[in-house]
Design a protein around this motif. Structure first.
Motif, short mmCIF file in Angstrom:
data_model
loop_
_atom_site.label_atom_id
_atom_site.label_comp_id
_atom_site.label_asym_id
_atom_site.label_seq_id
_atom_site.Cartn_x
_atom_site.Cartn_y
_atom_site.Cartn_z
N SER A 1 0.81 -1.23 0.00
CA SER A 1 0.00 0.00 0.00
C SER A 1 0.84 1.28 0.00
O SER A 1 0.38 2.31 -0.48
CB SER A 1 -0.97 0.00 1.19
N HIS A 2 2.05 1.25 0.51
CA HIS A 2 2.90 2.44 0.50
C HIS A 2 4.07 2.32 -0.46
O HIS A 2 5.00 3.11 -0.42
CB HIS A 2 3.40 2.75 1.92
N SER B 1 5.84 2.22 -4.31
CA SER B 1 5.76 2.87 -5.61
C SER B 1 6.09 1.82 -6.66
O SER B 1 7.05 1.07 -6.50
CB SER B 1 6.80 3.99 -5.72
N PHE C 1 9.94 0.94 -1.80
CA PHE C 1 9.65 1.99 -0.84
C PHE C 1 10.62 3.12 -1.11
O PHE C 1 11.81 2.89 -1.34
CB PHE C 1 9.85 1.53 0.60
N HIS C 2 10.12 4.34 -1.08
CA HIS C 2 10.97 5.52 -1.17
C HIS C 2 11.26 6.03 0.24
O HIS C 2 10.42 5.90 1.14
CB HIS C 2 10.26 6.64 -1.95
N SER D 1 5.79 8.81 0.58
CA SER D 1 4.58 8.04 0.91
C SER D 1 3.52 8.91 1.58
O SER D 1 2.38 8.46 1.75
CB SER D 1 4.94 6.86 1.82
N LYS D 2 3.85 10.13 1.92
CA LYS D 2 2.89 11.03 2.58
C LYS D 2 2.19 11.97 1.59
O LYS D 2 1.30 12.72 1.98
CB LYS D 2 3.58 11.86 3.67
N TYR E 1 -2.14 9.07 -8.19
CA TYR E 1 -1.47 7.78 -8.02
C TYR E 1 -1.33 7.04 -9.35
O TYR E 1 -0.46 6.20 -9.51
CB TYR E 1 -2.20 6.92 -7.01
#
Length: 164
Positions: free
Chosen positions: A43-44, A46, A55-56, A61-62, A99
């Protein structure tokens, strides 16, 4: 802290990223840095390639989704997503992106979209579900692998028509 942006709480969407200085179209709002590559979507995460996810680090993610975003995506030399201003962003304005600019499909947001924009699609969809007119509006501000996936899907559809 990242220069020019900060994390704040929004009234309706939880955390969000807000400008602490103005940005003009083409300015990098946040440079993306890949923290960890993943074997599957999350879900978080990219999407960073046709079958690649990561994940970055930092605030990426915010960033909240918007169906009428002020930021787009540009891949950097490391394959991370830089968030780039598509339109002027004023001080205290939330920086948002669609998104669909980085994900071909959306697997983790099945509910209704809460962006509140007049152009809201009603749900958060991936690139494959965008109308062509919206894809055209996003030209130059989407991850290039999405356009490549469209082309590949188009070729496969043409090929399947001739294989019967």
């Amino acid at each position: 802290m990242t220069p020019g942006i900060e994390l704040r709480t929004t009234a309706a969407k939880g955390d969000g990223v807000f400008a602490t200085r103005p940005f003009t179209p083409g300015d990098t709002v946040l440079a993306g840095q890949i923290e960890k590559r993943l074997l599957k979507n999350h879900s978080h995460a990219s999407q960073i390639g046709e079958h690649e996810f990561a994940f970055h680090a930092g605030l990426i993610s915010k960033f909240n989704h918007s169906c009428n975003p002020n930021c787009g995506i540009r891949l950097n030399a490391d394959g991370g997503h830089d968030f780039v201003a598509m339109h002027p962003i004023e001080v205290n304005e939330e920086a948002t992106f669609d998104y669909a600019m980085r994900n071909y499909t959306i697997d983790h947001f099945p509910g209704n979209c809460t962006c509140g924009e007049a152009a809201c699609r009603g749900s958060i969809t991936g690139w494959q579900d965008l109308p062509q007119a919206r894809k055209d509006q996003y030209a130059g501000f989407v991850a290039p692998y999405l356009v490549e996936m469209d082309a590949k899907a188009g070729l496969q559809n043409v090929a399947s028509k001739f294989s019967h």
